[in-house]
Design a protein around this motif. Structure first.
Motif, PDB file in Angstrom:
ATOM      1  N   THR A 100       0.848  -1.196   0.000  1.00  0.00           N
ATOM      2  CA  THR A 100       0.000   0.000   0.000  1.00  0.00           C
ATOM      3  C   THR A 100       0.881   1.241   0.000  1.00  0.00           C
ATOM      4  O   THR A 100       1.817   1.328   0.794  1.00  0.00           O
ATOM      5  N   THR A 101       0.556   2.142  -0.876  1.00  0.00           N
ATOM      6  CA  THR A 101       1.295   3.406  -0.875  1.00  0.00           C
ATOM      7  C   THR A 101       0.343   4.532  -1.273  1.00  0.00           C
ATOM      8  O   THR A 101      -0.829   4.281  -1.581  1.00  0.00           O
ATOM      9  N   LEU A 102       0.851   5.743  -1.272  1.00  0.00           N
ATOM     10  CA  LEU A 102       0.008   6.882  -1.655  1.00  0.00           C
ATOM     11  C   LEU A 102      -0.328   6.795  -3.140  1.00  0.00           C
ATOM     12  O   LEU A 102       0.492   6.358  -3.948  1.00  0.00           O
ATOM     13  N   TYR A 103      -1.520   7.215  -3.465  1.00  0.00           N
ATOM     14  CA  TYR A 103      -1.998   7.131  -4.839  1.00  0.00           C
ATOM     15  C   TYR A 103      -1.031   7.827  -5.804  1.00  0.00           C
ATOM     16  O   TYR A 103      -0.737   7.324  -6.870  1.00  0.00           O
ATOM     17  N   ARG A 104      -0.483   8.962  -5.326  1.00  0.00           N
ATOM     18  CA  ARG A 104       0.397   9.718  -6.228  1.00  0.00           C
ATOM     19  C   ARG A 104       1.706   8.966  -6.512  1.00  0.00           C
ATOM     20  O   ARG A 104       2.388   9.236  -7.477  1.00  0.00           O
ATOM     21  N   ASP A 105       2.057   7.988  -5.636  1.00  0.00           N
ATOM     22  CA  ASP A 105       3.318   7.252  -5.833  1.00  0.00           C
ATOM     23  C   ASP A 105       3.104   5.912  -6.536  1.00  0.00           C
ATOM     24  O   ASP A 105       3.981   5.066  -6.547  1.00  0.00           O
ATOM     25  N   ARG A 106       1.905   5.710  -7.091  1.00  0.00           N
ATOM     26  CA  ARG A 106       1.559   4.364  -7.560  1.00  0.00           C
ATOM     27  C   ARG A 106       2.489   3.817  -8.644  1.00  0.00           C
ATOM     28  O   ARG A 106       2.666   2.624  -8.766  1.00  0.00           O
ATOM     29  N   GLN A 107       3.146   4.726  -9.402  1.00  0.00           N
ATOM     30  CA  GLN A 107       3.990   4.232 -10.498  1.00  0.00           C
ATOM     31  C   GLN A 107       5.249   3.529  -9.982  1.00  0.00           C
ATOM     32  O   GLN A 107       5.895   2.814 -10.741  1.00  0.00           O
ATOM     33  N   ILE A 108       5.556   3.685  -8.696  1.00  0.00           N
ATOM     34  CA  ILE A 108       6.776   3.017  -8.198  1.00  0.00           C
ATOM     35  C   ILE A 108       6.601   1.502  -8.131  1.00  0.00           C
ATOM     36  O   ILE A 108       7.568   0.769  -8.096  1.00  0.00           O
ATOM     37  N   PHE A 109       5.360   1.025  -8.104  1.00  0.00           N
ATOM     38  CA  PHE A 109       5.137  -0.420  -8.016  1.00  0.00           C
ATOM     39  C   PHE A 109       5.783  -1.140  -9.197  1.00  0.00           C
ATOM     40  O   PHE A 109       6.527  -2.100  -9.022  1.00  0.00           O
ATOM     41  N   SER A 110       5.493  -0.646 -10.398  1.00  0.00           N
ATOM     42  CA  SER A 110       6.038  -1.352 -11.567  1.00  0.00           C
ATOM     43  C   SER A 110       7.557  -1.210 -11.616  1.00  0.00           C
ATOM     44  O   SER A 110       8.269  -2.154 -11.963  1.00  0.00           O
ATOM     45  N   LYS A 111       8.049  -0.055 -11.198  1.00  0.00           N
ATOM     46  CA  LYS A 111       9.504   0.150 -11.185  1.00  0.00           C
ATOM     47  C   LYS A 111      10.155  -0.849 -10.214  1.00  0.00           C
ATOM     48  O   LYS A 111      11.160  -1.490 -10.524  1.00  0.00           O
ATOM     49  N   MET A 112       9.519  -0.981  -9.044  1.00  0.00           N
ATOM     50  CA  MET A 112      10.061  -1.862  -8.007  1.00  0.00           C
ATOM     51  C   MET A 112      10.028  -3.325  -8.464  1.00  0.00           C
ATOM     52  O   MET A 112      10.984  -4.072  -8.284  1.00  0.00           O
ATOM     53  N   LEU A 113       8.921  -3.723  -9.092  1.00  0.00           N
ATOM     54  CA  LEU A 113       8.812  -5.114  -9.545  1.00  0.00           C
ATOM     55  C   LEU A 113       9.817  -5.408 -10.658  1.00  0.00           C
ATOM     56  O   LEU A 113      10.385  -6.489 -10.712  1.00  0.00           O
ATOM     57  N   ARG A 114      10.015  -4.426 -11.526  1.00  0.00           N
ATOM     58  CA  ARG A 114      11.007  -4.637 -12.594  1.00  0.00           C
ATOM     59  C   ARG A 114      12.396  -4.811 -12.003  1.00  0.00           C
ATOM     60  O   ARG A 114      13.178  -5.644 -12.425  1.00  0.00           O
ATOM     61  N   GLU A 115      12.681  -4.024 -10.961  1.00  0.00           N
ATOM     62  CA  GLU A 115      13.988  -4.120 -10.307  1.00  0.00           C
ATOM     63  C   GLU A 115      14.144  -5.509  -9.665  1.00  0.00           C
ATOM     64  O   GLU A 115      15.193  -6.133  -9.774  1.00  0.00           O
ATOM     65  N   ALA A 116      13.056  -5.965  -9.001  1.00  0.00           N
ATOM     66  CA  ALA A 116      13.101  -7.276  -8.352  1.00  0.00           C
ATOM     67  C   ALA A 116      13.301  -8.374  -9.396  1.00  0.00           C
ATOM     68  O   ALA A 116      14.070  -9.317  -9.183  1.00  0.00           O
ATOM     69  N   GLN A 117      12.652  -8.217 -10.547  1.00  0.00           N
ATOM     70  CA  GLN A 117      12.765  -9.235 -11.589  1.00  0.00           C
ATOM     71  C   GLN A 117      14.177  -9.259 -12.174  1.00  0.00           C
ATOM     72  O   GLN A 117      14.782 -10.314 -12.319  1.00  0.00           O
ATOM     73  N   SER A 118      14.700  -8.067 -12.469  1.00  0.00           N
ATOM     74  CA  SER A 118      16.021  -8.069 -13.108  1.00  0.00           C
ATOM     75  C   SER A 118      17.075  -8.561 -12.116  1.00  0.00           C
ATOM     76  O   SER A 118      18.038  -9.211 -12.495  1.00  0.00           O
ATOM     77  N   ARG A 119      16.857  -8.286 -10.837  1.00  0.00           N
ATOM     78  CA  ARG A 119      17.780  -8.790  -9.828  1.00  0.00           C
ATOM     79  C   ARG A 119      17.771 -10.318  -9.818  1.00  0.00           C
ATOM     80  O   ARG A 119      18.816 -10.973  -9.788  1.00  0.00           O
ATOM     81  N   ALA A 120      16.557 -10.897  -9.874  1.00  0.00           N
ATOM     82  CA  ALA A 120      16.439 -12.360  -9.860  1.00  0.00           C
ATOM     83  C   ALA A 120      17.079 -12.948 -11.112  1.00  0.00           C
ATOM     84  O   ALA A 120      17.729 -13.989 -11.058  1.00  0.00           O
ATOM     85  N   GLN A 121      16.918 -12.241 -12.240  1.00  0.00           N
ATOM     86  CA  GLN A 121      17.473 -12.796 -13.471  1.00  0.00           C
ATOM     87  C   GLN A 121      18.987 -12.674 -13.555  1.00  0.00           C
ATOM     88  O   GLN A 121      19.658 -13.569 -14.031  1.00  0.00           O
ATOM     89  N   THR A 122      19.520 -11.548 -13.035  1.00  0.00           N
ATOM     90  CA  THR A 122      20.986 -11.421 -13.062  1.00  0.00           C
ATOM     91  C   THR A 122      21.615 -12.490 -12.175  1.00  0.00           C
ATOM     92  O   THR A 122      22.700 -12.980 -12.471  1.00  0.00           O
ATOM     93  N   LYS A 123      20.901 -12.807 -11.113  1.00  0.00           N
ATOM     94  CA  LYS A 123      21.427 -13.826 -10.213  1.00  0.00           C
ATOM     95  C   LYS A 123      21.583 -15.157 -10.951  1.00  0.00           C
ATOM     96  O   LYS A 123      22.397 -15.982 -10.614  1.00  0.00           O
ATOM     97  N   GLN A 124      20.736 -15.347 -11.975  1.00  0.00           N
ATOM     98  CA  GLN A 124      20.770 -16.612 -12.702  1.00  0.00           C
ATOM     99  C   GLN A 124      21.636 -16.570 -13.949  1.00  0.00           C
ATOM    100  O   GLN A 124      21.872 -17.593 -14.559  1.00  0.00           O
ATOM    101  N   GLN A 125      22.085 -15.347 -14.315  1.00  0.00           N
ATOM    102  CA  GLN A 125      22.860 -15.259 -15.552  1.00  0.00           C
ATOM    103  C   GLN A 125      24.176 -15.995 -15.399  1.00  0.00           C
ATOM    104  O   GLN A 125      24.841 -15.868 -14.377  1.00  0.00           O
ATOM    105  N   GLY A 126      24.545 -16.746 -16.428  1.00  0.00           N
ATOM    106  CA  GLY A 126      25.793 -17.509 -16.353  1.00  0.00           C
ATOM    107  C   GLY A 126      25.669 -18.681 -15.406  1.00  0.00           C
ATOM    108  O   GLY A 126      26.659 -19.267 -15.000  1.00  0.00           O
ATOM    109  N   LYS A 127      24.441 -18.989 -15.010  1.00  0.00           N
ATOM    110  CA  LYS A 127      24.233 -20.074 -14.043  1.00  0.00           C
ATOM    111  C   LYS A 127      23.234 -21.080 -14.597  1.00  0.00           C
ATOM    112  O   LYS A 127      22.447 -20.772 -15.482  1.00  0.00           O
ATOM    113  N   THR A 128      23.262 -22.253 -14.022  1.00  0.00           N
ATOM    114  CA  THR A 128      22.274 -23.259 -14.370  1.00  0.00           C
ATOM    115  C   THR A 128      21.398 -23.485 -13.147  1.00  0.00           C
ATOM    116  O   THR A 128      21.924 -23.719 -12.061  1.00  0.00           O
TER     117      THR A 128
END
Ligand code: ADP
Length: 439
Positions: free
Chosen positions: A166-194
């Motif tokens: 839950t966050t302020l309505y005016r800050d709602r766009q940070i959700f997608s930014k945050m999820l993208r960051e979480a996703q790319s973090r998870a994927q970099t962790k797997q790069q070069g890995k099996t």
């Protein structure tokens, strides 16, 4: 007789009396109530309290409505359920996010079993069920993790969970930014890995942390075996259209057989790494595995993953003997064949089977369509011994001497045994040459 008229007029007179009494009772009750209401202080106070209660109730309701209106106008919620991929990404991301305040944590243990048998474990303190606060990009986010007491996530076999941000309505766009960051973090962790997946209930789950890719050069096989496997896989992966055009299920089965320690598992890991695939490992001898679960798992392999059935002979060859020992696999042979033939899906499927005892396999299991490519990985040939030695010591002359000693020894040696010997004599090639006769 004198009583006659009395008796005829009697009832009328008798009825009239109570009527008068009733009217007079009502009048007197009204007067009584009025007198109580006006003169009794307790009664007046009761009414006063009732009125106050009603006003408060209306006030409270208005407040609730106003606050929920304000909530809807000012705040915004995002729900992530445990069924969603971003659920794990978010928890992992939050466990690393510095600006957070949590009072309850859950531990997530990741461990990797190395080839030498040692185990490395890492612990992630992820936010546990309850409320947490975090600050991200200047916005405050309230995180609520909830676990359902009744609902089960059938895929995971664990309680169904949700995370509400839950966050302020005016800050709602940070959700997608945050999820993208979480996703790319998870994927970099797997790069070069099996990523290795194992089955957990009816679903595949990563087993431990992603492992560093095994290089294809690090696996030393007899001449042409590795190249043959790689060529076949590469050509299969390019042929999706060919299969579709002919209405053939797009799948390929490989059987690697040979003595233990000849590099069967290693070459599968190396091929997966080379082609950028993950590996799903299934143990057919697992007691809790049933035909249904096997079928479901084999038809729901994560994208870009090879399916590995290790030691396929062990689940069926000694079935009788196993059941005498009180250990019976839940999978039947026909269940395995059905799962291998599977529903004709458009998705590619690559299955590797390994065995140390190919002679124990039922011909039905390895007929074309189930196994399309077979390769023997045998004990080390002189050429393999030579290559293994030079990989460790980079000395061609000593490699020749070592091969000579192995030939004189006249006993089969596996590549795993050679690796063990070279690791033991890490910087001492002469020591390895001297020690080969003691093996
Ligand atoms: P298998 O599956 O045939 O029993 P593994 O692939 O599990 O054998 O090998 C066991 C160990 O021996 C691994 O640590 C692996 O690195 C090493 N090894 C076995 N064969 C080879 C090979 N041909 N080339 C390089 N390493 C090998």
């Amino acid at each position: 007789m004198t009583e006659q008229p009395r008796s005829s007029s009697g009832p009328a007179a008798a009825e009239a009396v109570p009527e008068v009494t009733a009217v007079s009772d009502a009048t007197s009750n009204e007067g009584f109530l009025q007198s109580i209401m006006s003169s009794n202080p307790y009664f007046t106070a009761g009414f006063g309290l009732m009125g106050l209660g009603a006003v408060l109730a209306v006030g409270r309701q208005t407040l609730v409505r106003a606050s929920s209106l304000a909530y809807r106008q000012l705040l915004v919620d995002l729900e992530i359920t445990s069924k969603d991929k971003s659920y794990d990404w978010f928890l992992e991301w939050m466990s690393r996010h510095p600006a957070r305040s949590s009072r309850n944590f859950s531990v997530e243990t990741n461990y990797v079993e190395h080839d030498n048998g040692s185990i490395t474990a890492t612990f992630d303190l992820v936010p546990g069920p309850g409320r947490h606060l975090l600050k991200y990009s200047g916005a405050y986010i309230m995180v609520k993790r909830e676990r359902s007491g009744r609902l089960m996530d059938l895929r995971m076999g664990s309680p169904f969970e949700t995370i509400t941000l839950t966050t302020l309505y005016r800050d709602r766009q940070i959700f997608s930014k945050m999820l993208r960051e979480a996703q790319s973090r998870a994927q970099t962790k797997q790069q070069g890995k099996t990523v290795l997946y194992t089955s957990y209930g009816p679903e595949w789950r990563p087993f431990g942390l992603p492992r560093r890719k095994r290089s294809i050069e690090s696996v030393v096989l007899a001449d042409g075996v590795k190249e043959g496997l790689l060529d076949d896989m590469t050509s299969f992966l390019k042929s999706a259209q060919w299969y579709t055009d002919r209405g053939i299920p797009y799948r390929r089965g490989y059987l690697l057989y040979g003595p233990p320690g000849s590099g069967k598992t290693s070459v599968i890991q190396a091929l997966a790494g080379h082609l950028d695939y993950n590996i799903c490992i299934l143990n057919l001898a697992e007691a809790t595995l049933t035909d249904d679960r096997l079928n479901h798992l084999m038809n729901n392999v994560p994208a870009r993953s090879l399916l590995l059935l290790e030691d396929v002979d062990s689940a069926f060859s000694n079935r009788k003997q196993s059941s005498d020992q009180g250990y019976v696999s839940g999978v039947t042979f026909s269940g395995l064949l059905n799962a291998l033939d599977g529903v004709a899906s458009a998705d590619e499927r690559i299955i590797f089977m390994t065995t140390n005892h190919p002679e124990r396999l039922d011909p039905a299991l390895i007929r074309p369509g189930r196994v399309d490519f077979q390769a023997l990985l045998d004990n080390a040939t002189p050429a393999q011994i030579h290559r293994m030695f030079t990989r460790f010591y980079n000395d061609d002359k000593l490699a020749h001497a070592f091969v000579e000693e192995c030939i004189q020894r006249n006993k089969p040696v596996s590549t795993a045994q050679l690796q063990g010997l070279f690791v033991f004599h890490k910087d001492d090639p002469q020591g390895a040459i001297a020690a080969i006769h003691n093996m």
